[in-house]
Design an enzyme around this catalytic site. Sequence first.
Site: not given
Ligand code: APR
Length: 252
Positions: A104, A106-107, A122, A151, A192, A235
């Site tokens: 998910q 975009v980095d 994404h 563009c 996530t 992670a």
């Molecule tokens: N290792 C593992 N998990 C981690 C760590 C880590 N070091 N640090 C944070 N987390 C977990 C958090 O507990 C959380 O559950 O990563 C998750 C990050 O969640 P979000 O910030 O909601 O990110 P994500 O799930 O990728 O968001 C989905 O939402 O804003 C939109 O498009 C954007 O792709 C993104 C999508």
Amino acid sequence: MTMLEHHIDEVVTLLAGARRVAVLTGAGISAESGVPTFRGQDGLWKHYRAESLATPEAFERDPALVWEWYEWRRGLIASVEPNAGHRVLAGWEDAFEEFAVITQNVDGLHDKAGSRTVVELHGNIWKLRCTREGTVEEIRETPLPHLPPICPSCGALRRPHVVWFGEALDPAVLGRAAEISRAGQVMVVLGTSGLVHPAASLPYAAARAGAKIVEVNVEPTPLTPQADHFLPGKAGEILPALDRRLREARAA
Ligand code: APR
């Protein structure tokens, strides 16, 4: 042996017997590289309003503001490196018969770590898209010479090639991610919150197709009750531990 080590061993047994492995990653895997998550304690959406920065309406209203924010994120991401978690996943490309990362994020840090099979659900912050012709170009230069970027062929505004709230994912990209998820014997879900669909539905589709679900997160998520294994932790620490034990198990 701690409880976590015991769970890690169970997951290693699972991985050691698997030929097809899929991984779904979110912002949490890049947190240890210094890229803020979205909903974590110091997450982006705690400081910025998604409605005014990550929607087509926001871009329509104020493209300069949106680009200022994306330029800030590009600058930050350009200054960091993939972490041990990204690197382990890059190494797992050759550890399984079929392996893919569905992200998910975009980095672009999975690519930077050397992963070859990455499905970017994404989009990618390093790519710019013409709002008239739809042409996409990768431009890694940051800061960009002109904001908002134009563009070169038609003079229309360019936008970040990312999926904003309220926008559909590219059907071909989503279709590929769903196919990979259903084909996997194991799906590892990393960092996530599992709140944003359709990405959040992929582990459930994988489980329905018979895959075992392994979740790695610093805290439980809505997926945790359905996961076959939950490994609590970062992670960038859990993946190297899994990788070490997997190599030991395979060498034994
Ligand atoms: N290792 C593992 N998990 C981690 C760590 C880590 N070091 N640090 C944070 N987390 C977990 C958090 O507990 C959380 O559950 O990563 C998750 C990050 O969640 P979000 O910030 O909601 O990110 P994500 O799930 O990728 O968001 C989905 O939402 O804003 C939109 O498009 C954007 O792709 C993104 C999508």
